[in-house]
Design an enzyme around this catalytic site. Structure first.
Site, PDB file in Angstrom:
ATOM      1  N   ARG A  26       0.645  -1.250   0.085  1.00 42.25           N
ATOM      2  CA  ARG A  26       0.029  -0.005  -0.014  1.00 42.25           C
ATOM      3  C   ARG A  26       0.909   1.187   0.082  1.00 42.25           C
ATOM      4  O   ARG A  26       0.550   2.335   0.599  1.00 42.25           O
ATOM      5  CB  ARG A  26      -0.898   0.024   1.250  1.00 42.25           C
ATOM      6  CG  ARG A  26      -2.181  -1.032   1.070  1.00 42.25           C
ATOM      7  CD  ARG A  26      -2.953  -0.696   0.110  1.00 42.25           C
ATOM      8  NE  ARG A  26      -4.087  -1.736   0.134  1.00 42.25           N
ATOM      9  CZ  ARG A  26      -5.309  -1.631   0.600  1.00 42.25           C
ATOM     10  NH1 ARG A  26      -5.699  -0.537   1.301  1.00 42.25           N
ATOM     11  NH2 ARG A  26      -6.225  -2.602   0.578  1.00 42.25           N
ATOM     12  N   TYR A 155     -14.970 -11.316   0.689  1.00 41.12           N
ATOM     13  CA  TYR A 155     -15.645 -10.434   0.311  1.00 41.12           C
ATOM     14  C   TYR A 155     -16.963 -10.675  -0.519  1.00 41.12           C
ATOM     15  O   TYR A 155     -18.198 -10.138  -0.285  1.00 41.12           O
ATOM     16  CB  TYR A 155     -14.744  -9.384  -0.460  1.00 41.12           C
ATOM     17  CG  TYR A 155     -13.750  -8.550   0.346  1.00 41.12           C
ATOM     18  CD1 TYR A 155     -14.096  -7.534   1.133  1.00 41.12           C
ATOM     19  CD2 TYR A 155     -12.527  -8.844   0.130  1.00 41.12           C
ATOM     20  CE1 TYR A 155     -13.263  -6.926   1.954  1.00 41.12           C
ATOM     21  CE2 TYR A 155     -11.408  -8.311   0.919  1.00 41.12           C
ATOM     22  CZ  TYR A 155     -12.011  -7.188   2.005  1.00 41.12           C
ATOM     23  OH  TYR A 155     -11.112  -6.492   2.439  1.00 41.12           O
TER      24      TYR A 155
HETATM   25  O1  CP3 Z   1       0.638   0.203  -3.023  1.00 39.85           O
HETATM   26  C1  CP3 Z   1      -0.338  -0.851  -3.147  1.00 39.85           C
HETATM   27  O2  CP3 Z   1      -0.282  -1.814  -2.402  1.00 39.85           O
HETATM   28  C2  CP3 Z   1      -1.503  -0.136  -4.202  1.00 39.85           C
HETATM   29  C3  CP3 Z   1      -2.241  -1.204  -4.626  1.00 39.85           C
HETATM   30  C4  CP3 Z   1      -3.337  -2.223  -3.859  1.00 39.85           C
HETATM   31  C5  CP3 Z   1      -4.450  -1.611  -3.479  1.00 39.85           C
HETATM   32  N1  CP3 Z   1      -5.118  -2.633  -2.922  1.00 39.85           N
HETATM   33  C6  CP3 Z   1      -5.156  -0.106  -3.798  1.00 39.85           C
HETATM   34  C7  CP3 Z   1      -6.081   0.284  -2.865  1.00 39.85           C
HETATM   35  C8  CP3 Z   1      -3.221  -3.345  -3.604  1.00 39.85           C
HETATM   36  C9  CP3 Z   1      -2.087  -4.302  -3.481  1.00 39.85           C
HETATM   37  C10 CP3 Z   1      -4.542  -3.819  -2.842  1.00 39.85           C
HETATM   38  C11 CP3 Z   1      -4.868  -4.942  -2.519  1.00 39.85           C
HETATM   39  C12 CP3 Z   1      -5.967  -5.173  -1.480  1.00 39.85           C
HETATM   40  N2  CP3 Z   1      -7.246  -4.484  -1.561  1.00 39.85           N
HETATM   41  C13 CP3 Z   1      -6.200  -6.129  -0.334  1.00 39.85           C
HETATM   42  C14 CP3 Z   1      -4.760  -6.899  -0.109  1.00 39.85           C
HETATM   43  C15 CP3 Z   1      -3.869  -5.960   0.616  1.00 39.85           C
HETATM   44  C16 CP3 Z   1      -4.361  -5.760   2.283  1.00 39.85           C
HETATM   45  O3  CP3 Z   1      -4.240  -4.487   2.428  1.00 39.85           O
HETATM   46  O4  CP3 Z   1      -4.474  -6.605   3.050  1.00 39.85           O
HETATM   47  C17 CP3 Z   1      -7.342  -5.985   0.143  1.00 39.85           C
HETATM   48  C18 CP3 Z   1      -7.940  -6.914   1.129  1.00 39.85           C
HETATM   49  C19 CP3 Z   1      -8.246  -5.107  -0.794  1.00 39.85           C
HETATM   50  C20 CP3 Z   1      -9.648  -4.678  -0.595  1.00 39.85           C
HETATM   51  C21 CP3 Z   1      -9.707  -3.454  -0.315  1.00 39.85           C
HETATM   52  N3  CP3 Z   1      -9.679  -2.448  -1.384  1.00 39.85           N
HETATM   53  C22 CP3 Z   1      -9.766  -2.541   0.907  1.00 39.85           C
HETATM   54  C23 CP3 Z   1      -9.877  -3.498   2.293  1.00 39.85           C
HETATM   55  C24 CP3 Z   1      -9.580  -1.177   0.848  1.00 39.85           C
HETATM   56  C25 CP3 Z   1      -9.593  -0.157   1.814  1.00 39.85           C
HETATM   57  C26 CP3 Z   1     -11.014   0.533   1.927  1.00 39.85           C
HETATM   58  C27 CP3 Z   1     -10.641   1.841   2.487  1.00 39.85           C
HETATM   59  O5  CP3 Z   1     -10.865   3.017   1.989  1.00 39.85           O
HETATM   60  O6  CP3 Z   1     -10.129   1.874   3.692  1.00 39.85           O
HETATM   61  C28 CP3 Z   1      -9.711  -1.237  -0.627  1.00 39.85           C
HETATM   62  C29 CP3 Z   1      -9.643   0.225  -1.346  1.00 39.85           C
HETATM   63  C30 CP3 Z   1      -8.116   0.517  -1.988  1.00 39.85           C
HETATM   64  N4  CP3 Z   1      -7.407  -0.415  -2.472  1.00 39.85           N
HETATM   65  C31 CP3 Z   1      -7.465   1.823  -1.604  1.00 39.85           C
HETATM   66  C32 CP3 Z   1      -6.260   1.663  -2.270  1.00 39.85           C
HETATM   67  C33 CP3 Z   1      -5.204   2.762  -2.422  1.00 39.85           C
HETATM   68  C34 CP3 Z   1      -8.065   2.997  -1.003  1.00 39.85           C
HETATM   69  C35 CP3 Z   1      -9.041   3.864  -1.934  1.00 39.85           C
HETATM   70  C36 CP3 Z   1      -9.175   5.083  -1.931  1.00 39.85           C
HETATM   71  O7  CP3 Z   1      -8.374   5.865  -2.101  1.00 39.85           O
HETATM   72  O8  CP3 Z   1     -10.325   5.605  -1.629  1.00 39.85           O
END
Ligand code: CP3
Length: 345
Positions: A26, A155
């Site tokens: 992330r 999910y």
């Molecule tokens: O630097 C990186 O790792 C970027 C790429 C990345 C994202 N999601 C971007 C993202 C990766 C590798 C992921 C994987 C991901 N997504 C996982 C596995 C990694 C982990 O953290 O355990 C999981 C469980 C998800 C599902 C998911 N997507 C969640 C739980 C969330 C967060 C929700 C929140 O707003 O708190 C997301 C959204 C997400 N994915 C964001 C990003 C940058 C935030 C979106 C935003 O900017 O609003």
């Protein structure tokens, strides 16, 4: 394209390069003001499917922190969107599905989608990856990624985020046939997503089974590991397998040896983890994200301790034990990279 001698690639093969490789899960995302600015007015999944935007967001943390890898900006649910499944990412919450997949009939419906549809729809992914790789120097590879079948199912079966993933874990026992059909399909979907990133030029991959720690070892071995293996089998770039809370079955996270590296969260010291995974596996981790806000001397001592203990493994890729929390001060991450590289402080 990075050279095979790039520090990250050497460490994943089991070498100990002079420069300690470090990147952060992330690292692309809300901790960066330049990310928040670019994302204004664009929904998360739309950003993921806009190649120049996804490429720019991927590159932001590389420019800022001097990390040894880029991680592709996307999400684990993107291949499901490409398959035509109705999913959105709700800000501050996570992935939400319009139609949860809970019954045998739901499973039959979703798994009737041909995973080849993902490959066919993945042109924006290949394009974004190509744009990124063209900008990265020969020392910084791009890591592609996908969600492991269990974490995706956590999910999809629930319909959104949940604490203990009871519905997905429940399906394994209540209707094992449907579970295996769903997890097998998810493995193919994630595999197609990985293949698109490798086609575009990703030189390593990470399979995120973030929520695997909610499983017993027995359930992991019977219902999850065989499908995660399928997602990674036959992929010809180095493979990292990551989960949180997987200490009780860390050796099994090697997936019978097809994982070149295993991610370790903050709970288990790396010297202990090294003894468990043995001499054929690189370790990745395991700075505690909770220490990112601590006074620098406290955090620096923790980073040094992680690096010391990492010497017990055949090789070590420094990372956090889980993703960068959104409220992290990004200058702290830059400082950790500099320290790992022996530059200053
Ligand atoms: O630097 C990186 O790792 C970027 C790429 C990345 C994202 N999601 C971007 C993202 C990766 C590798 C992921 C994987 C991901 N997504 C996982 C596995 C990694 C982990 O953290 O355990 C999981 C469980 C998800 C599902 C998911 N997507 C969640 C739980 C969330 C967060 C929700 C929140 O707003 O708190 C997301 C959204 C997400 N994915 C964001 C990003 C940058 C935030 C979106 C935003 O900017 O609003």
């Amino acid at each position: 394209m990075a050279s095979p001698d790039a520090p990250l690639l050497r460490a994943l093969r089991g070498d100990r390069p002079e420069r300690q490789p470090v990147w952060f899960m992330r690292q692309a995302g809300r901790s960066l003001p330049e990310y928040r600015e670019l994302r204004v007015g664009t929904r998360m999944l739309d950003a993921c499917l806009t190649p120049d935007l996804a490429a720019e967001i991927t590159l932001q943390p590389v420019r800022r922190h001097d990390v040894d890898a880029a991680i592709f900006f996307s999400d684990i649910v993107v291949p499901l969107r490409l398959a035509g499944v109705a999913v959105e990412i709700e800000p501050g919450r996570g992935p939400v599905f319009a139609e949860p997949v809970r019954t045998a009939a739901d499973v039959a419906r979703v798994t009737s989608i041909d995973p080849a549809d993902v490959a066919a729809a993945a042109e924006p992914i290949r394009d974004a990856v190509r744009l990124v790789v063209a900008e990265l120097g020969d020392q910084v590879p791009l890591i592609g990624f996908a969600g492991a079948p269990f974490t995706l199912a956590a999910y999809l079966v629930e319909g959104g985020p949940s604490k203990e993933h009871l519905r997905a874990r429940g399906m394994m026992h209540a209707d094992p046939e449907s579970w295996h059909r769903l997890a097998g399909w998810l493995a193919q979907v994630s595999r197609a997503f990985l293949a698109a990133q490798i086609d575009g030029g990703a030189q390593a991959v990470q399979l995120f089974d973030s929520w695997a720690g909610s499983l017993s070892r027995a359930a992991f071995l019977e219902y999850v590991a065989p499908h995660s293996r399928v997602a990674l089998e036959g992929i010809d770039v180095p493979r990292i397998h990551f989960g949180v809370g997987t200490g009780p079955f860390l050796a099994d996270m090697r997936l019978g040896g097809i994982a070149d590296a295993v991610g370790v969260d903050w709970r288990m010291p790396l010297d202990e983890a090294a003894a468990i995974v043995g001499p054929d596996t690189t370790l990745q981790g395991n700075i505690d994200p909770a220490l990112l806000g601590a006074p620098w001397p406290v955090l620096a001592a923790h980073v040094d301790d992680v690096l010391d203990r990492g010497r017990g493994a055949r090789a070590h890729v420094l990372n956090l034990g889980h993703g960068v929390p959104p409220d992290t001060d990004p200058t702290v991450l830059t400082r950790i990279v500099a320290r790992a590289h022996g530059d200053v402080e």
